[in-house]
Enzyme design. Structure first.
Site, PDB file in Angstrom:
ATOM      1  N   HIS A 117     112.757 105.722  12.319  1.00  0.00           N
ATOM      2  CA  HIS A 117     112.903 106.463  13.579  1.00  0.00           C
ATOM      3  C   HIS A 117     113.213 105.430  14.675  1.00  0.00           C
ATOM      4  CE1 HIS A 117     111.453 108.724  17.133  1.00  0.00           C
ATOM      5  NE2 HIS A 117     111.471 109.815  16.389  1.00  0.00           N
ATOM      6  N   ASP A 194     104.348 103.179  10.219  1.00  0.00           N
ATOM      7  CA  ASP A 194     104.579 104.329  11.085  1.00  0.00           C
ATOM      8  C   ASP A 194     104.168 105.579  10.316  1.00  0.00           C
ATOM      9  OD1 ASP A 194     105.601 106.538  12.369  1.00  0.00           O
ATOM     10  OD2 ASP A 194     107.607 105.703  12.693  1.00  0.00           O
ATOM     11  N   GLN A 197     104.900 110.950  10.312  1.00  0.00           N
ATOM     12  CA  GLN A 197     105.187 112.097   9.435  1.00  0.00           C
ATOM     13  C   GLN A 197     104.169 112.212   8.303  1.00  0.00           C
ATOM     14  OE1 GLN A 197     107.341 114.532   9.827  1.00  0.00           O
ATOM     15  NE2 GLN A 197     108.243 113.615  11.653  1.00  0.00           N
ATOM     16  N   LYS A 220     101.860 115.817  16.045  1.00  0.00           N
ATOM     17  CA  LYS A 220     102.418 116.155  14.732  1.00  0.00           C
ATOM     18  C   LYS A 220     101.319 116.528  13.735  1.00  0.00           C
ATOM     19  CE  LYS A 220     106.736 113.816  15.458  1.00  0.00           C
ATOM     20  NZ  LYS A 220     107.686 112.774  15.064  1.00  0.00           N
ATOM     21  N   CYS A 358     116.661 111.222  15.802  1.00  0.00           N
ATOM     22  CA  CYS A 358     116.234 109.858  16.176  1.00  0.00           C
ATOM     23  C   CYS A 358     116.377 108.890  14.999  1.00  0.00           C
ATOM     24  CB  CYS A 358     114.808 109.822  16.702  1.00  0.00           C
ATOM     25  SG  CYS A 358     114.532 110.794  18.177  1.00  0.00           S
TER      26      CYS A 358
HETATM   27  C1  LIG Z   1     108.034 111.686  15.676  1.00  0.00           C
HETATM   28  C2  LIG Z   1     108.158 110.345  15.059  1.00  0.00           C
HETATM   29  C3  LIG Z   1     108.013 109.183  15.821  1.00  0.00           C
HETATM   30  C4  LIG Z   1     107.814 109.224  17.312  1.00  0.00           C
HETATM   31  O1  LIG Z   1     106.655 109.898  17.663  1.00  0.00           O
HETATM   32  P1  LIG Z   1     106.355 110.247  19.195  1.00  0.00           P
HETATM   33  O2  LIG Z   1     105.263 111.258  19.090  1.00  0.00           O
HETATM   34  O3  LIG Z   1     107.629 110.814  19.763  1.00  0.00           O
HETATM   35  O4  LIG Z   1     105.944 109.004  19.857  1.00  0.00           O
HETATM   36  C5  LIG Z   1     108.092 107.976  15.184  1.00  0.00           C
HETATM   37  N1  LIG Z   1     108.293 107.888  13.857  1.00  0.00           N
HETATM   38  C6  LIG Z   1     108.431 108.973  13.088  1.00  0.00           C
HETATM   39  C7  LIG Z   1     108.618 108.812  11.614  1.00  0.00           C
HETATM   40  C8  LIG Z   1     108.377 110.236  13.663  1.00  0.00           C
HETATM   41  O5  LIG Z   1     108.516 111.325  12.901  1.00  0.00           O
END
Ligand SMILES: *Cc1c(COP(=O)(O)O)cnc(C)c1O
Length: 399
Positions: A117, A194, A197, A220, A358
């Site tokens: 992302h 990260d 998800q 999320k 993104c």
């Molecule tokens: C949504 C997402 C982000 C960014 O998250 P924010 O809540 O917009 O800061 C980063 N990495 C992944 C894999 C995402 O799905």
């Protein structure tokens, strides 16, 4: 088990049709208990935390710090001080990239992947510009899996940081993060995962992963926007400098200089998002009472049903066939730009995302402008899948 009834918004219509919400990769809906917790906080307990000597402040502080402890248990961290509140994944990664500035030598490598992302790319580019480091991206194969040979080639004694997504938001690929973290640690690199998800799609265990940092967003995982968590290894956090200066993060301040608190407060300058933390705490409670593995398995069944149904519709092409997939199905339709497909589905009450998600480097790696992405969560059901499939069939007749 059906948890739809816990989410009031799923009762509404969209464009006059029952809402089919398949944009969970962008954000999830909120259960009543999270909405109630925020409402309760503002109606009955609102005060600034950690400061005043009154009962309201005590209650607000207790709620916020309880959310931190729940976060500790959620990711299986060793210490509650390892849980730092942020605005979300993006802020967590920016925070880490900032505080690592003095640890990076010119010419060292920061290793990411083609699946990242933008929020796990751009903060590292800014760090690379400040320090003279290089960015290397682990390649993917045609199915959307990481090329593990390429990973082995790129993770070397010159690697300063490995920053990798647990699950791809574009293709749903579940990455072998524990294995990659191990490879990075073997060469002395720091590691960040990260988890944006991943939090609703697998159990998170930072001790088993053995990463230095793990980041995710509340929104999320059924919690409000504007709150998230950065997990960091405690000994490492306490060696690193603060990023933002202000109230709360200090120990002593004079006009000339200041000393700082230890983690987590060192990294939490200013009044935090208290209501957000309270909502996140309620979301942790909610999840802890659900039979998570059953719900995750049910969701995987829905994703499989969506995949096989889409493959039977003439003109539909699935983008990405990773070996292990969670939650996300990306596809293209002959003769239709993703945005046109999204508009046709929106008219039928189906909410999903189109475009690059993104993931611009991933889209250019795949040679496509974007995809149509259906992303599932624990409250979706077979009706959602079947409405999606009927909607795509109908859209195909217009293209
Ligand atoms: C949504 C997402 C982000 C960014 O998250 P924010 O809540 O917009 O800061 C980063 N990495 C992944 C894999 C995402 O799905």
């Amino acid at each position: 088990m059906n948890i739809r009834g816990d989410f009031p918004i799923l009762q509404r219509t969209s464009r006059g049709k029952p809402l089919v919400y398949l944009d969970n990769g962008a954000t999830t809906q909120k259960p009543q208990c999270v909405i109630d917790a925020i409402d309760d906080y503002y109606r009955l307990r609102n005060a600034n935390v950690h400061r005043a000597a009154h009962e309201l402040a005590e209650e607000a502080t207790a709620l916020m710090e309880a959310a931190r402890t729940k976060g500790q248990h959620f990711v299986n961290a060793t210490y509650r001080e390892e849980i730092i509140f942020t605005r979300g994944t993006t802020e967590g990664i920016n925070l880490v990239a900032q505080i690592l500035s003095q640890r990076i030598q010119p010419g060292q490598d920061i290793v990411i992947s083609q699946l990242e992302h933008h929020s796990n790319i751009v903060p590292w580019q800014l760090l690379a510009q400040r320090t003279g480091a290089n960015i290397l991206a682990i390649d993917i194969d045609e199915s959307g899996d990481l090329d593990l040979q390429d990973a082995a080639n790129k993770i070397t004694s010159n690697t300063a940081v490995l920053a990798i997504t647990h699950i791809s938001n574009g293709l749903g690929t579940i990455n072998p993060v524990a294995q990659l973290v191990q490879q990075a640690k073997a060469v002395g690199a720091l590691t960040l995962v990260d988890g944006a998800q991943a939090v609703l799609h697998c159990a998170i265990d930072v001790q088993a992963l053995d990463c230095d940092f793990y980041v995710f967003s509340g929104h999320k995982m059924f919690a409000p926007t504007g709150i998230g968590i950065l997990y960091g290894r405690l000994a490492l956090l306490n060696e690193l400098p603060p990023w933002q200066g202000g109230g709360e993060m200090i120990d002593q301040v004079s006009i000339e200089s200041s000393t700082y608190q230890n983690a987590p407060f060192r990294f939490e300058a200013g009044t935090p998002n208290i209501a957000g933390a309270v909502g996140l705490g309620a979301a942790f409670d909610y999840l802890s009472e659900l039979p998570m593995q059953t719900l995750i398995d049910d969701e995987a069944t829905l994703v499989a049903r969506a995949l096989s149904g889409l493959k039977q519709i003439p003109g539909v092409r699935i983008v990405g066939e990773p070996q292990q997939r969670a939650s996300v199905v990306s596809f293209l339709m002959d003769g239709g730009h993703p945005n046109d497909v999204g508009t046709l589905l929106d008219q039928q009450g189906i909410a999903l995302r189109t475009g690059h998600h993104c993931n611009m480097p991933l889209m250019s790696r795949l040679g496509i402008p974007g995809t149509v992405r259906a992303s599932f969560s624990l409250y979706n059901d077979e009706t959602d899948v079947d409405t999606l499939l009927a909607g795509v069939e109908k859209a195909a007749t217009f293209l």
